[in-house]
Design an enzyme around this catalytic site. Sequence first.
Site: not given
Length: 413
Positions: A150, A178-180, A183
């Site tokens: 991230d 960035a991950d969220i 997703g």
Amino acid sequence: MASPGVERGPLAGVHVLDLSRVLAGPYCTMILGDLGADVIKIEQPNGGDDTRSWGPPFMTTPEGRESAYFLSTNRNKRSVVIDLKDPGERVFLEGLVRWADVIVENFRPGVMERLDLGDEQLQRLNPGLVRLSISGFGDDGPESSRVGYDHILQAEGGLMSITGAPGGPMVKVGVPIADITAGLYGVIGILAGLIERVGSGRGQRVSTSLLAGQIALHVFQGARYLVAGEVPGLSGNQHPTVSPYGVFEAHDGSLVIAVGNEAIWERFAPLVAIEPRDERFATNALRLAHTRELNELMTSALSQRDVASWLRDLSSAGVPAGRVKRLDEVYSDPQVRQQNLVWSAPHTTLGTIELPGSPLRFGRSPVSLRFAPPTFGEHTDEVRGEFDASGVDARANLRGPSDTSSPRTIRSD
């Protein structure tokens, strides 16, 4: 098992095989689980998901410990331990692939092929499978093989360059954005793939990346560069194109004031002893040009009173504003509780725990915490038992290659 009497969510009957780990993929599959999908989370024998060891904070139990990080993105799933490289697990794994409507993975490009789970093989096993791949930098291109965490993508995706106070250091966002974002876009792609399958009868590959999600987040900042040729910089707690809109200090704390249009400005300015038609501040463009002067006048007025009194007056005048809160204040807020944004469930080793709830509400279909985040391999025997109970011809009782429309179940909830 789902809790007795729990109604079926909008994705009830959708089967998700989750091969992902860390955050982007697990966040995606958690959302699908919240919406009612049956999610089987595959974990490797050597400790499982990386985030099981991320901490502190850890909660100690008689059986070991649980990571708060892992708990945050893994509710509404069943955990099954499988060594994906073990040939002895191949029949079981292929049966799960046939059972699934959706498979989610976030390996680096090429890993699925080395596991003999590439697109061609998955399509052969289950032509109706929607296959989501989340990578760091994309499926192809000169940097596709790089590992994407991230913070790296917040940096390389440009988000850090516009986050921070002017003249100070750039900073990352306080959550793994960035991950969220990857997703969330993964969920959108999966849902679109499932809808498309209704007409075509066929699944397909869907892909996104942490990099792609960061570019998508640029919105007007990206357009400033691509359309107007401006390279945005650090704007801190003030909006870069609207004024006044940002964080200001009252006598006892901070508040955010959002003067989003000229009508609001006309109502707001008298509250802080400013003439709305002052030639320095009469339009948004003028206010931006004289931001320093405007902020000094506002700070002088706002510092005379406390946040609560300002919020009352701003609300009465129809000026959008809010208090800057810590997380303990957020989770004790009556509005947050009334909106069911905190969920509780009995955890196998921790007892009853609370977690941030889903932001979605439906008129008819429930969105709920059906079961707490699993302990490592908690459902391995259960799921293997369901598979074995279906007999030698298990694959026919899961999902055959010719059946690409209606989901089938290993068991009934």
